[in-house]
Design an enzyme around this catalytic site. Structure first.
Site, short mmCIF file in Angstrom:
data_model
loop_
_atom_site.label_atom_id
_atom_site.label_comp_id
_atom_site.label_asym_id
_atom_site.label_seq_id
_atom_site.Cartn_x
_atom_site.Cartn_y
_atom_site.Cartn_z
N GLY A 167 0.87 -1.17 0.00
CA GLY A 167 0.00 0.00 0.00
C GLY A 167 0.90 1.21 0.00
CB SER A 168 0.31 4.87 0.03
OG SER A 168 -0.58 4.84 1.15
CD GLU B 130 2.48 -0.98 3.29
OE1 GLU B 130 1.72 -0.62 2.37
OE2 GLU B 130 2.22 -0.78 4.49
CD GLU C 35 -3.33 -7.83 2.56
OE1 GLU C 35 -4.42 -8.43 2.35
OE2 GLU C 35 -3.14 -6.65 2.21
CG HIS D 204 -1.68 -1.35 3.11
ND1 HIS D 204 -0.94 -0.19 3.18
CD2 HIS D 204 -2.96 -0.95 3.01
CE1 HIS D 204 -1.72 0.85 3.14
NE2 HIS D 204 -2.96 0.43 3.04
CG HIS E 17 -9.71 -30.89 16.62
ND1 HIS E 17 -9.32 -30.83 15.30
CD2 HIS E 17 -10.79 -30.11 16.72
CE1 HIS E 17 -10.16 -30.06 14.63
NE2 HIS E 17 -11.05 -29.60 15.46
N GLY F 264 -5.19 -25.64 12.13
CA GLY F 264 -6.40 -25.98 11.37
C GLY F 264 -7.04 -24.77 10.73
C1 LIG Z 1 -10.46 -20.17 8.32
C2 LIG Z 1 -11.33 -21.35 8.71
N1 LIG Z 1 -12.68 -21.27 8.57
C3 LIG Z 1 -13.48 -22.31 8.91
C4 LIG Z 1 -12.95 -23.47 9.44
C5 LIG Z 1 -13.85 -24.59 9.87
N2 LIG Z 1 -13.62 -25.84 9.13
C6 LIG Z 1 -14.14 -26.09 7.87
C7 LIG Z 1 -14.94 -25.08 7.12
C8 LIG Z 1 -13.84 -27.34 7.38
C9 LIG Z 1 -14.26 -27.98 6.09
C10 LIG Z 1 -13.10 -28.26 5.19
O1 LIG Z 1 -13.63 -28.69 3.97
P1 LIG Z 1 -12.68 -29.16 2.80
O2 LIG Z 1 -13.54 -29.28 1.59
O3 LIG Z 1 -11.49 -28.34 2.71
O4 LIG Z 1 -12.19 -30.60 3.25
P2 LIG Z 1 -13.03 -31.89 3.59
O5 LIG Z 1 -14.27 -31.88 2.71
O6 LIG Z 1 -12.11 -33.04 3.26
O7 LIG Z 1 -13.34 -31.82 5.02
S1 LIG Z 1 -12.85 -28.15 8.52
C11 LIG Z 1 -12.90 -26.86 9.65
O8 LIG Z 1 -12.35 -26.86 10.77
C12 LIG Z 1 -11.53 -23.51 9.62
N3 LIG Z 1 -10.92 -24.60 10.18
N4 LIG Z 1 -10.76 -22.45 9.23
#
Ligand SMILES: Cc1ncc(Cn2c(C)c(CCOP(=O)(O)OP(=O)(O)O)sc2=O)c(N)n1
Ligand SMILES: [Ca+2]
Length: 526
Positions: A25-26, A28, A47, A70, A281, A401
């Site tokens: 951005g400006s 930077e 980003e 930015h 988890h 994740g």
């Molecule tokens: C940024 C973000 N948003 C939402 C999620 C929630 N989430 C989501 C939305 C998943 C579905 C992933 O779907 P995919 O199509 O990438 O893979 P699978 O169909 O094999 O599960 S797994 C999970 O924890 C996350 N982990 N991170």
């Protein structure tokens, strides 16, 4: 007298940091002015892509990666990627352009108000220098802080009118600073750990990402073969610390308290190396340890050691500790574990492939030293069962994740490891969080093979919904996305692989190409 700009680029060059991942951005532009010929700028269109590429680059190179964002908006967009970088201990040096010093207080446009607070708690250190002369020293502190254990992202906000100011007589003293870390346990600590391992009747080894990050995989194999014991990979695996076709390998532990305890039942000593205890988890309460089991935790991260809910810990460099421990470990008389049986093939659907068969095909055709960047959450278990991984640095998964990691990280890993083939294995849901990474793949001709597993749904969430007895949640399907069209729109060649033959053909093409290839694979939900 040299400017802040000149001393900064000399510092980066001497510290081996000549790639800048960024979106400008400006604020930077004064930093990017006179960008040196021997530096490389890798532009990401969002980003989250910038930080994801840098994360992959840092993880695969083991070196600090430099990011230029930015102001507040750019920092905010990168926060999702930072959740992963924080937990994967990625040494990211994140800089963000700040408004001119005299314009911050009035909160003019592009003022990053209270800048050091913004990235917390997902950085080890964040700072905005109190004067221009302190910028080179602050960036030196950032580089060394990111690189010293426990490694992690750091953040420096820099007002744009600092760069052409004089740096001061002694600013250049930071350019050549080298800081080494030892972290070898004492004689007594090693003796005590060795004594517990030699005396255990039925020990088990649980290995985590730090073993792979410190390239201690070979030492872990030697230890396992000396002790003839089963080896599990710690839950929520973001790296592969042990060859998964080795006879001692037993799999990845489930990310649940009750599940881990059940899998480790019968062992009298659990030795966890290079992983938190543990990255749970799914909520599945139970006893933290099996009856009669002791636990010893070896980690380079004092915070991980301190927060564990059970066991003893030894904080030291994982590679140095295993290396110093090995001569103290006696050859066990126990029989070596039997290798895991290979799973049987499964049926494909009409116009759809079973993920298991995709992985078997990948395992048969991919180079032995291929690097996998995985982000299809519902197929993780099948992947570890069916795709062999042997070398250090063969597998990366978002450590928190946080989705949107796979596509950009695959590019960053390929930039860091040009002699190994990088293969992204990414869900159709995950791919959409960072789809603009395809533009960077095309622009910089990054020859990664990007497989999109298209089951039209957030498969992992369907699994969680069953586990949590939520049978009516909206927003779990992602149908009707044409990834081949999206790829071509960003300049990446694409193939639809809806039969085994088409997949074989596309993989063979992709492995031979000097530019990226996206392969869209309609799959059955697992
Ligand atoms: C940024 C973000 N948003 C939402 C999620 C929630 N989430 C989501 C939305 C998943 C579905 C992933 O779907 P995919 O199509 O990438 O893979 P699978 O169909 O094999 O599960 S797994 C999970 O924890 C996350 N982990 N991170
Ligand atoms: Ca999916």
């Amino acid at each position: 007298m040299p400017s802040v700009h000149a001393v900064t680029y000399s510092l980066l060059r001497h510290q081996g940091i000549t790639t800048v991942f960024g979106n400008p951005g400006s604020n930077e532009l004064p930093f990017l002015k006179g960008f040196p010929e021997d530096f490389r700028y890798v532009l990401g269109l969002h980003e989250g892509v910038v930080a994801g590429m840098a994360d992959g680059y840092a993880l695969a190179s083991g070196r600090p990666a430099f990011i230029n964002l930015h102001a507040a908006a750019g920092t905010g967009n990168a926060m999702g990627a930072l959740t992963n970088a924080w937990y994967s201990h990625s040494p990211l040096v994140i800089t963000a352009g700040q408004q001119a010093r005299s314009m911050i207080g009035v909160e003019s446009m592009l003022a990053n108000v209270d800048a050091p607070q913004l990235p917390k708690p997902l950085v080890k250190w964040s700072y905005e220098p109190a004067c221009p002369e302190d910028v080179p020293r602050a960036l030196s502190q950032a580089i060394h802080s990111a690189s010293l254990p426990p490694r992690g992202p750091v953040y420096v906000s820099i007002p744009h009118d600092d760069w052409d100011r004089e740096a001061g007589d002694d600013a250049a003293l930071v350019i050549e600073r080298e800081i080494a870390h030892a972290g070898v346990p004492s004689f007594e600590q090693l003796e005590r750990l060795a004594q517990r391992l030699n005396a255990a009747e039925n020990p088990v080894l649980v290995l985590g990402p730090e073993v792979d990050a410190r390239q201690a995989n070979g030492l872990a194999v030697e230890l396992a073969e000396r002790l003839c014991l089963p080896v599990w990979v710690a839950p929520s695996a973001s790296r592969c610390p042990f060859p998964n076709r080795h006879p001692c390998f037993r799999g990845v532990l489930p990310a649940a308290i009750a599940g881990i305890t059940a899998h480790l039942e019968g062992h009298d000593l659990i030795v966890v190396v290079g992983a938190p205890v543990f990255r749970y988890h799914k909520y599945a309460p139970g006893r933290y340890l099996p009856e009669g089991a002791g636990l010893v935790h070896v980690t380079g991260d004092a915070n991980e050691a301190a927060r564990a809910p059970m066991g003893d810990a030894l904080v030291g460099d994982v590679h140095a500790t295993l290396e110093a421990l090995l001569p103290r470990i006696e050859q066990s008389a126990r029989a070596m574990p039997e290798p895991l049986p290979r799973p049987a093939a499964v049926e494909d659907g009409e116009g759809y492939l079973a993920p298991a068969n995709v992985f078997d095909t990948l395992d048969a055709l991919a180079p032995e030293d291929a690097i996998y960047v995985k982000e299809s959450t519902s197929t993780v278990e099948i992947f570890w069962e069916r795709v062999g991984m042997r070398e250090p640095g063969s597998y990366f998964f978002p450590a928190a994740g946080g989705l949107g990691f796979g596509l950009p990280a695959a590019l960053g890993v390929q930039l860091a490891q040009p002699r190994r083939q990088v293969i992204g294995v990414i869900g159709d849901g995950s791919a959409s969080y960072a789809i603009t990474a395809l533009w960077s793949a095309a622009q910089y001709r990054i020859p990664a093979v990007l497989i999109i597993l298209k089951n039209g749904t957030y498969g992992a969430l369907r699994g969680f919904a069953r586990h949590m007895k939520v049978d009516d949640a909206p927003g779990l399907d992602v149908p009707d996305i044409d990834f081949c069209a999206l790829a071509r729109g960003y300049g990446v060649e694409a193939r639809l692989a809806d039969t085994h033959e088409a997949l074989v053909q596309a993989l063979q093409e992709g492995f031979a190409m000097d530019r990226p290839l996206l392969i869209e694979v309609p799959t059955l939900p697992t």
